[in-house]
Structures are given as structure tokens and as C-alpha cells.
Design a protein around this motif. Sequence first.
Motif, PDB file in Angstrom:
ATOM      1  N   MET A   1    -100.518  50.863  63.450  1.00 16.81           N
ATOM      2  CA  MET A   1    -100.941  49.646  64.127  1.00 16.81           C
ATOM      3  C   MET A   1    -101.404  49.930  65.541  1.00 16.81           C
ATOM      4  O   MET A   1    -102.183  49.170  66.094  1.00 16.81           O
ATOM      5  N   SER A   2    -100.935  51.024  66.119  1.00 21.16           N
ATOM      6  CA  SER A   2    -101.381  51.350  67.466  1.00 21.16           C
ATOM      7  C   SER A   2    -102.846  51.774  67.473  1.00 21.16           C
ATOM      8  O   SER A   2    -103.527  51.625  68.480  1.00 21.16           O
ATOM      9  N   VAL A   3    -103.345  52.265  66.336  1.00 23.61           N
ATOM     10  CA  VAL A   3    -104.742  52.692  66.268  1.00 23.61           C
ATOM     11  C   VAL A   3    -105.690  51.494  66.388  1.00 23.61           C
ATOM     12  O   VAL A   3    -106.542  51.473  67.284  1.00 23.61           O
ATOM     13  N   PRO A   4    -105.563  50.456  65.516  1.00 23.57           N
ATOM     14  CA  PRO A   4    -106.453  49.308  65.736  1.00 23.57           C
ATOM     15  C   PRO A   4    -106.217  48.636  67.081  1.00 23.57           C
ATOM     16  O   PRO A   4    -107.163  48.175  67.727  1.00 23.57           O
ATOM     17  N   HIS A   5    -104.962  48.609  67.529  1.00 24.19           N
ATOM     18  CA  HIS A   5    -104.667  48.003  68.831  1.00 24.19           C
ATOM     19  C   HIS A   5    -105.392  48.747  69.941  1.00 24.19           C
ATOM     20  O   HIS A   5    -106.038  48.136  70.801  1.00 24.19           O
TER      21      HIS A   5
ATOM     22  N   LEU B   1    -101.435  41.790  67.454  1.00 20.98           N
ATOM     23  CA  LEU B   1    -100.902  43.135  67.236  1.00 20.98           C
ATOM     24  C   LEU B   1     -99.779  43.487  68.218  1.00 20.98           C
ATOM     25  O   LEU B   1     -98.927  44.311  67.919  1.00 20.98           O
ATOM     26  N   ASN B   2     -99.795  42.876  69.404  1.00 18.86           N
ATOM     27  CA  ASN B   2     -98.790  43.201  70.424  1.00 18.86           C
ATOM     28  C   ASN B   2     -97.363  42.948  69.965  1.00 18.86           C
ATOM     29  O   ASN B   2     -96.462  43.716  70.283  1.00 18.86           O
ATOM     30  N   ALA B   3     -97.136  41.874  69.225  1.00 14.52           N
ATOM     31  CA  ALA B   3     -95.778  41.533  68.805  1.00 14.52           C
ATOM     32  C   ALA B   3     -95.132  42.677  68.042  1.00 14.52           C
ATOM     33  O   ALA B   3     -93.976  43.036  68.291  1.00 14.52           O
ATOM     34  N   CYS B   4     -95.870  43.277  67.148  1.00  6.07           N
ATOM     35  CA  CYS B   4     -95.325  44.382  66.365  1.00  6.07           C
ATOM     36  C   CYS B   4     -95.171  45.634  67.211  1.00  6.07           C
ATOM     37  O   CYS B   4     -94.177  46.334  67.123  1.00  6.07           O
ATOM     38  N   LEU B   5     -96.160  45.903  68.023  1.00  9.16           N
ATOM     39  CA  LEU B   5     -96.135  47.139  68.805  1.00  9.16           C
ATOM     40  C   LEU B   5     -94.992  47.165  69.812  1.00  9.16           C
ATOM     41  O   LEU B   5     -94.401  48.198  70.050  1.00  9.16           O
ATOM     42  N   VAL B   6     -94.683  46.015  70.399  1.00 12.22           N
ATOM     43  CA  VAL B   6     -93.618  45.962  71.398  1.00 12.22           C
ATOM     44  C   VAL B   6     -92.284  46.377  70.772  1.00 12.22           C
ATOM     45  O   VAL B   6     -91.498  47.088  71.380  1.00 12.22           O
ATOM     46  N   GLN B   7     -92.067  45.998  69.533  1.00  9.01           N
ATOM     47  CA  GLN B   7     -90.813  46.321  68.850  1.00  9.01           C
ATOM     48  C   GLN B   7     -90.609  47.826  68.728  1.00  9.01           C
ATOM     49  O   GLN B   7     -89.506  48.314  68.889  1.00  9.01           O
ATOM     50  N   GLY B   8     -91.670  48.553  68.419  1.00 13.16           N
ATOM     51  CA  GLY B   8     -91.508  49.979  68.179  1.00 13.16           C
ATOM     52  C   GLY B   8     -91.983  50.880  69.284  1.00 13.16           C
ATOM     53  O   GLY B   8     -91.854  52.088  69.199  1.00 13.16           O
TER      54      GLY B   8
ATOM     55  N   THR C   1    -112.302  51.097  61.624  1.00 11.93           N
ATOM     56  CA  THR C   1    -111.001  50.523  61.940  1.00 11.93           C
ATOM     57  C   THR C   1    -110.661  49.390  60.974  1.00 11.93           C
ATOM     58  O   THR C   1    -109.500  49.212  60.595  1.00 11.93           O
ATOM     59  N   ILE C   2    -111.663  48.636  60.565  1.00 10.11           N
ATOM     60  CA  ILE C   2    -111.433  47.562  59.592  1.00 10.11           C
ATOM     61  C   ILE C   2    -110.927  48.155  58.279  1.00 10.11           C
ATOM     62  O   ILE C   2    -110.014  47.618  57.647  1.00 10.11           O
ATOM     63  N   LYS C   3    -111.478  49.304  57.886  1.00 11.19           N
ATOM     64  CA  LYS C   3    -110.998  49.969  56.666  1.00 11.19           C
ATOM     65  C   LYS C   3    -109.527  50.346  56.811  1.00 11.19           C
ATOM     66  O   LYS C   3    -108.741  50.208  55.873  1.00 11.19           O
ATOM     67  N   LEU C   4    -109.127  50.827  57.989  1.00  2.87           N
ATOM     68  CA  LEU C   4    -107.727  51.152  58.229  1.00  2.87           C
ATOM     69  C   LEU C   4    -106.872  49.892  58.125  1.00  2.87           C
ATOM     70  O   LEU C   4    -105.809  49.888  57.506  1.00  2.87           O
TER      71      LEU C   4
END
Length: 195
Positions: free
Chosen positions: A77-81, A119-126, A178-181
Motif C-alpha cells: 500500500m505504500s507503493v500506490p501511496h 490510503l493514509n489510515a492503513c499506512l499509519v497503522q503499520g 500502479t492501477i494494476k498493482l
Amino acid sequence: MAHLLPLLTALLLCSYGPVGSLGCELPENSVQLSRMTLGLLVQMRTISPGLCLRDRRDFRFPRDVLNASHFHKTQDMSVPHEMLQQIYNLFHTQQASAAWNKTLLAELHTALQQQLQDLNACLVQGRAQQDSVLTTESPTLALRRYFQGIHVYLKEKRHSDCAWEIVRMELLRALASTIKLQESLRSKDGDSRTS
């Protein structure tokens, strides 16, 4: 002390393992928003790319960062972010404001901001766990180097219309990848929910 190093390494790796299971899932509308962003980039064309052939450049997009099987979910998720953040930064400059249609640029900013918030909500957790074990060849670092090359190119070309057009075309390809990812991550999320 020498005996503690393997134990500390094991603890670090164990603490990193659950990052993918933190309940982070790519938001349902992420692919749709990315496609909307892609559409906006298409609409932003101001000159024919054929007029800019002499300005072409290989920015060496780091395609290997898009292989979702290589990274933990938070890194995925950090890649598309990171991609969206860098595109936002690139188009949120005074030079971009001078080069592009203001209405389309505002719509692009809004679409990118929405995706980044999602995307930030998920990234902040990890993030804390992820940062502790990133290598020098992390996917986000590779993307930052890629975008640094784009910034340098624009500066060398004095943010000319052709330079912006070449960058716009490059970002169309990068965003499509990135859309494919994101689609791959969405299908992973669906698989993990059914198992």
C-alpha cells in the motif's frame, strides 16, 4: 551481548510480521479514483506529444516495486501511496499552476487528496513497524529517486510545455502500472476475506 543480537533480530522480525494483518485493506474506491486521476491526466494534454519527440527521456520507472508478491501488505500500500503523493507534489507547484488548465489541475488535486486520505489510515497503522526494517532498496525509496529524476528533468528543461507533456505521458504509464498493482491488492483482499 553477541548472544542478544540474534534474539533482537528475531524479535524485530516477529514484530514486523503482523503488519499485513492489521486489518488494512485497500479502500474499495481506490482503483476507481486512480482511474479518474488517469482520466484527468489524459484530459490535461495541451500540445501534441509528436511536437516533443526531441525532449523524450527514459525516467527508468522502477517496475519491480509494483510486484505485489515481494512485499508485506503495508509496503504494497505504500507503493500506490508514494506514487500518488509524488504526483500530487509534482502538480502542486507554482510551475504546474502556470502550465496546466486551472480547473483540471484543481480536479486532479482533489482526486489525489481523496486517494491519499483513503490510503493514509492503513499506512499509519503499520508505519512504525515498517520503517524499522526498511532496506536501502525499499519500494518507496525507489519511487522517490524516480520522481527526483522527473523534477531534475523539468528544471533542466525550464518547465517548458514539452517537458510537462513528456512528464504527463510518463505519469500516465506509471499510474496505469500502479492501477494494476491496486487491482492485484484488491483481489488479495478479496481472497483473504473468503479464506
